[in-house]
Scaffold this motif. Structure first.
Motif, mmCIF file in Angstrom:
data_model
loop_
_atom_site.group_PDB
_atom_site.id
_atom_site.type_symbol
_atom_site.label_atom_id
_atom_site.label_comp_id
_atom_site.label_asym_id
_atom_site.label_seq_id
_atom_site.Cartn_x
_atom_site.Cartn_y
_atom_site.Cartn_z
ATOM 1 N N GLY A 98 -75.979 -49.547 102.581
ATOM 2 C CA GLY A 98 -75.666 -48.273 101.944
ATOM 3 C C GLY A 98 -76.339 -47.983 100.623
ATOM 4 O O GLY A 98 -75.983 -47.010 99.950
ATOM 5 N N TYR A 99 -77.307 -48.784 100.228
ATOM 6 C CA TYR A 99 -78.029 -48.526 98.980
ATOM 7 C C TYR A 99 -79.130 -47.498 99.224
ATOM 8 O O TYR A 99 -79.713 -47.456 100.307
ATOM 9 C CB TYR A 99 -78.624 -49.810 98.413
ATOM 10 N N LYS A 100 -79.400 -46.689 98.217
ATOM 11 C CA LYS A 100 -80.434 -45.656 98.300
ATOM 12 C C LYS A 100 -81.521 -45.965 97.277
ATOM 13 O O LYS A 100 -81.231 -46.220 96.107
ATOM 14 C CB LYS A 100 -79.861 -44.271 97.993
ATOM 15 N N GLN A 102 -84.192 -45.158 94.652
ATOM 16 C CA GLN A 102 -84.296 -44.090 93.663
ATOM 17 C C GLN A 102 -85.741 -43.629 93.525
ATOM 18 O O GLN A 102 -86.667 -44.424 93.679
ATOM 19 C CB GLN A 102 -83.759 -44.570 92.307
ATOM 20 N N ARG A 113 -79.588 -47.889 94.277
ATOM 21 C CA ARG A 113 -78.217 -47.607 93.837
ATOM 22 C C ARG A 113 -77.293 -47.576 95.041
ATOM 23 O O ARG A 113 -77.624 -47.021 96.075
ATOM 24 C CB ARG A 113 -78.126 -46.253 93.139
ATOM 25 N N GLY A 114 -76.114 -48.147 94.853
ATOM 26 C CA GLY A 114 -75.065 -48.094 95.863
ATOM 27 C C GLY A 114 -73.942 -47.208 95.362
ATOM 28 O O GLY A 114 -74.161 -46.290 94.563
ATOM 29 N N SER A 115 -72.744 -47.492 95.770
ATOM 30 C CA SER A 115 -71.592 -46.670 95.387
ATOM 31 C C SER A 115 -71.063 -47.002 93.991
ATOM 32 O O SER A 115 -70.347 -46.197 93.403
ATOM 33 C CB SER A 115 -70.471 -46.826 96.414
ATOM 34 N N ASP A 116 -71.389 -48.153 93.446
ATOM 35 C CA ASP A 116 -70.919 -48.551 92.122
ATOM 36 C C ASP A 116 -71.868 -47.994 91.053
ATOM 37 O O ASP A 116 -73.020 -48.416 90.973
ATOM 38 C CB ASP A 116 -70.861 -50.074 92.021
ATOM 39 N N PRO A 117 -71.403 -47.048 90.214
ATOM 40 C CA PRO A 117 -72.293 -46.454 89.213
ATOM 41 C C PRO A 117 -72.744 -47.427 88.118
ATOM 42 O O PRO A 117 -73.694 -47.151 87.402
ATOM 43 C CB PRO A 117 -71.453 -45.314 88.621
ATOM 44 N N THR A 120 -77.176 -51.489 89.394
ATOM 45 C CA THR A 120 -78.511 -51.120 89.842
ATOM 46 C C THR A 120 -79.185 -52.378 90.377
ATOM 47 O O THR A 120 -79.086 -53.444 89.776
ATOM 48 C CB THR A 120 -79.360 -50.538 88.696
#
Length: 144
Positions: A98-100, A102, A113-117, A120
């Protein structure tokens, strides 16, 4: 009187045993940095985040680092893979969980980046060497 002395002696031995057992963990909790491998089981289990534990091993030779930067504000967990420059399996793994990727990164690497702001993931190569670095940076001062 004799029974009280035995109980106090037993208590001292128990407390001493607990302290001896806990001392390595106490030292790790306050460590500023560490370098270790999977064979260093205590350090591996204590320092390594799940994302790095499950990271594909793209080389037979690798090691882990941990650094506590600027006090407790930032933790950096790193796995270094030696003798390779192929990051395709790492990219696929990050996408699968689920990481995107950048579009921009603040260093010469790929940023994910994943769901945790606060977290990184940086994937890069060391110039001049055949080595892939995967860094998981947790910024505790980032409260988005």
């Amino acid at each position: 009187m004799h029974k009280k002395l035995k109980m106090k002696g037993l208590a001292v031995v128990l407390v001493g045993g607990v302290l001896i057992y806990a001392m390595p963990y106490i030292k790790m909790e306050f460590a500023g940095s560490a370098t270790y491998t999977e064979q260093n089981a205590r350090e591996y289990l204590f320092y390594t985040p799940e994302i790095l534990k499950k990271m594909p091993r793209i080389s037979g030779r690798y090691e882990f680092d941990f650094a506590n930067i600027t006090g407790p504000a930032k933790h950096v967990h790193v796995v270094k893979f030696y003798g390779t420059s192929d990051v395709s399996k790492i990219d696929l793994y990050l996408e699968s969980i689920g990481y995107k990727k950048q579009k921009e990164c603040d260093i010469d690497a790929s940023c994910w980046r994943g769901s945790d702001p606060q977290e990184t993931v940086y994937v890069g190569m060391l110039n001049g060497e055949k080595m892939v670095l995967v860094q998981v940076v947790t910024d505790f001062s980032n409260t988005q």
